[in-house]
Design an enzyme around this catalytic site. Sequence first.
Site, PDB file in Angstrom:
ATOM      1  N   ASP A 262       0.856  -1.187   0.000  1.00 11.48           N
ATOM      2  CA  ASP A 262       0.000   0.000   0.000  1.00 11.48           C
ATOM      3  C   ASP A 262       0.890   1.234   0.000  1.00 11.48           C
ATOM      4  OD1 ASP A 262      -3.294   0.127   0.936  1.00 11.48           O
ATOM      5  OD2 ASP A 262      -2.159   1.989   0.730  1.00 11.48           O
TER       6      ASP A 262
ATOM      7  N   PHE B 200     -16.582 -10.380  -5.045  1.00 16.12           N
ATOM      8  CA  PHE B 200     -17.999 -10.344  -4.661  1.00 16.12           C
ATOM      9  C   PHE B 200     -18.195 -10.360  -3.148  1.00 16.12           C
ATOM     10  CE2 PHE B 200     -17.706 -12.416  -8.837  1.00 16.12           C
ATOM     11  CZ  PHE B 200     -18.502 -11.568  -9.585  1.00 16.12           C
TER      12      PHE B 200
ATOM     13  N   CYS C  59     -20.102   0.362  -2.781  1.00 18.24           N
ATOM     14  CA  CYS C  59     -20.174  -0.260  -4.108  1.00 18.24           C
ATOM     15  C   CYS C  59     -21.432   0.039  -4.917  1.00 18.24           C
ATOM     16  CB  CYS C  59     -20.005  -1.771  -3.969  1.00 18.24           C
ATOM     17  SG  CYS C  59     -18.354  -2.211  -3.407  1.00 18.24           S
TER      18      CYS C  59
HETATM   19  N1  LIG Z   1     -15.371  -2.963  -0.169  1.00 23.19           N
HETATM   20  C1  LIG Z   1     -16.099  -3.894  -0.739  1.00 23.19           C
HETATM   21  O1  LIG Z   1     -17.014  -4.463  -0.130  1.00 23.19           O
HETATM   22  C2  LIG Z   1     -15.832  -4.298  -2.163  1.00 23.19           C
HETATM   23  C3  LIG Z   1     -16.420  -5.478  -2.654  1.00 23.19           C
HETATM   24  C4  LIG Z   1     -16.157  -5.854  -3.975  1.00 23.19           C
HETATM   25  C5  LIG Z   1     -15.359  -5.054  -4.779  1.00 23.19           C
HETATM   26  N2  LIG Z   1     -14.817  -3.896  -4.274  1.00 23.19           N
HETATM   27  C6  LIG Z   1     -13.949  -3.111  -5.156  1.00 23.19           C
HETATM   28  O2  LIG Z   1     -12.606  -3.369  -4.778  1.00 23.19           O
HETATM   29  C7  LIG Z   1     -11.809  -2.182  -4.923  1.00 23.19           C
HETATM   30  C8  LIG Z   1     -11.153  -1.856  -3.584  1.00 23.19           C
HETATM   31  O3  LIG Z   1     -12.162  -1.566  -2.651  1.00 23.19           O
HETATM   32  P1  LIG Z   1     -11.861  -1.366  -1.090  1.00 23.19           P
HETATM   33  O4  LIG Z   1     -13.178  -1.202  -0.420  1.00 23.19           O
HETATM   34  O5  LIG Z   1     -10.935  -2.413  -0.647  1.00 23.19           O
HETATM   35  O6  LIG Z   1     -11.092   0.044  -1.144  1.00 23.19           O
HETATM   36  P2  LIG Z   1     -10.300   0.772   0.046  1.00 23.19           P
HETATM   37  O7  LIG Z   1     -10.445   2.214  -0.226  1.00 23.19           O
HETATM   38  O8  LIG Z   1     -10.717   0.206   1.352  1.00 23.19           O
HETATM   39  O9  LIG Z   1      -8.772   0.333  -0.188  1.00 23.19           O
HETATM   40  C9  LIG Z   1      -8.012   0.729  -1.285  1.00 23.19           C
HETATM   41  C10 LIG Z   1      -6.563   0.771  -0.846  1.00 23.19           C
HETATM   42  O10 LIG Z   1      -5.730   0.974  -1.992  1.00 23.19           O
HETATM   43  C11 LIG Z   1      -4.636   1.789  -1.595  1.00 23.19           C
HETATM   44  N3  LIG Z   1      -3.999   2.359  -2.787  1.00 23.19           N
HETATM   45  C12 LIG Z   1      -4.455   3.320  -3.616  1.00 23.19           C
HETATM   46  N4  LIG Z   1      -3.572   3.537  -4.620  1.00 23.19           N
HETATM   47  C13 LIG Z   1      -2.549   2.692  -4.419  1.00 23.19           C
HETATM   48  C14 LIG Z   1      -1.345   2.408  -5.132  1.00 23.19           C
HETATM   49  N5  LIG Z   1      -1.036   3.051  -6.270  1.00 23.19           N
HETATM   50  N6  LIG Z   1      -0.493   1.495  -4.640  1.00 23.19           N
HETATM   51  C15 LIG Z   1      -0.793   0.826  -3.499  1.00 23.19           C
HETATM   52  N7  LIG Z   1      -1.929   1.029  -2.798  1.00 23.19           N
HETATM   53  C16 LIG Z   1      -2.799   1.949  -3.257  1.00 23.19           C
HETATM   54  C17 LIG Z   1      -5.251   2.796  -0.663  1.00 23.19           C
HETATM   55  O11 LIG Z   1      -4.293   3.423   0.157  1.00 23.19           O
HETATM   56  C18 LIG Z   1      -6.230   1.907   0.117  1.00 23.19           C
HETATM   57  O12 LIG Z   1      -5.617   1.381   1.281  1.00 23.19           O
HETATM   58  C19 LIG Z   1     -12.755  -1.106  -5.433  1.00 23.19           C
HETATM   59  O13 LIG Z   1     -12.682  -1.055  -6.830  1.00 23.19           O
HETATM   60  C20 LIG Z   1     -14.122  -1.614  -4.997  1.00 23.19           C
HETATM   61  O14 LIG Z   1     -15.156  -1.153  -5.839  1.00 23.19           O
HETATM   62  C21 LIG Z   1     -15.027  -3.520  -2.984  1.00 23.19           C
END
Ligand SMILES: NC(=O)c1ccc[n+]([C@@H]2O[C@H](COP(=O)([O-])OP(=O)(O)OC[C@H]3O[C@@H](n4cnc5c(N)ncnc54)[C@H](O)[C@@H]3O)[C@@H](O)[C@H]2O)c1
Length: 475
Positions: free
Chosen positions: A30, A161, A287
Amino acid sequence: MRVTVIGTGYVGTVTGACLAYLGHRVTCVDTDETKIAKLRRGESPIYEPHLLDLLELAAGRGGIDFTTDLRGSVAESDVVFIAVGTPPLPTGEADLSYLEAAARGIGAAMDGSRYRVVVNKSTVPVGCGNLVETLVREGIHEANPAGHREIRFGVASNPEFLREGCAAADSLYPDRIVVGAADGRTLETMRELYRPLVAQGFDPPPGVARPASMGEVKLLAATLTSAEMIKYAANAFLAMKIGFANEIANICERVGAEAPEVMAGMGLDSRIGAKFLNPGVGWGGSCFGKDIRALLHTAREYGYESKLLQASLDVNAAQRQMVIQKLQEKLFILKGRTIGLLGLAFKPDTDDLRDAPSLYLAERLSQMDARVKAYDPIAMPVCREQRPDLKIRYCESALDLAEDCDALVVVTEWRQFLDLDLRQLAQAMATPILVDGRNLFSPEEAMAAGFDYTGVGRCPRSRPAAARARRQAVE
Ligand SMILES: NC(=O)c1ccc[n+]([C@@H]2O[C@H](COP(=O)([O-])OP(=O)(O)OC[C@H]3O[C@@H](n4cnc5c(N)ncnc54)[C@H](O)[C@@H]3O)[C@@H](O)[C@H]2O)c1
């Protein structure tokens, strides 16, 4: 296999923990140093049941570590997951800047020592598989202008998912695994990576039991574009299903039907299914809204106006506003009244507040000059930190919340709220009005405890008549 997971948010941390639990050697990367420092100390940057235990077990099985050094980690990996955020831009489009930075960074870190697969797990608009490939290639080219031809990789789309609150179980026992890939070698690598998950031969971690009905997991191979569409289509459908339940509940209220009974009757139809049919104050979370807006945006780019998707957003917005209307019906004037929000998180068992209905309600009520109090067992520190602009008085307990309130609104259906002493709460309030935005409580019990109760799609006044009718039918 050696795996890098980029992004240690809700998806990346759980994915990394599960893959290491299955025996892969995982490094989570991260850019946020605070998150990485926490994970290194054995703390979780998010509230997710079982995650800490799973991380500990994962460290002892395949092995898992945490770093901000993308280059070192990618160089040693066979598979690199991108799990960074794709938040919405004001236009509704997905913000791809994090994805772009990650893809370029992966390219710049690659060498010719092995074939690697770059897997996109972030939810991204159709066509991003191709974009990721181009960006990785550009990254490779910039870092290796001379030797870029020897560096080979494949790109896969592997949508996620999982549901927050039960992310460990969803990841270990998924309904399906979707893999979009453009070539056979990439698909084979993904099949190899997921072999233990598909076969389900591993011992379940303590507390995350395997469902009794669980067999082998289906791995659905698709094109990159289909895999990306599957994720959007699934989320849009689930949001629409909740929206439909809300629409029917609103009609139930008017005609004197009981929405929970109607939903139970509908859900027993195997073509419909019982899940995601609970009417309430509307869906939230990171989402549904974001993904529907992104899909609408993509459709528009291709000259298509999706009326159903737009209606899903409109119905959900109206459902939140319905809470204000119910409060107005009971209290007439909201100015100067004190409203208690029972729950802040967008759903139970998470501290995630993204697009939570509670935030809308707190904002709207404050605009109307009402005083807002709130109690949530987990999400209050996150709310304080992320939304200092909101005028919320945070409470120590549900009883502290009820103290002198003119109305309570159930916004999140935390299980522990079911143990509350409703009589005590009602007595502590200035006026014992309960707007149960999640149909958490039994109307009879709430009314017996002294509450003026309003649920969603429920008609307490018609219940004595319904009970009489049922008794007569039995007699
Ligand atoms: N949260 C959910 O329930 C869920 C479920 C299915 C899909 N998704 C999808 O998964 C993806 C991630 O969601 P999330 O909820 O985990 O997001 P989040 O915001 O909790 O986490 C994203 C992480 O990525 C890091 N990051 C950003 N740019 C970076 C880089 N260049 N290098 C390294 N780290 C970097 C951020 O610091 C952050 O910690 C999104 O596209 C979301 O739509 C989320």
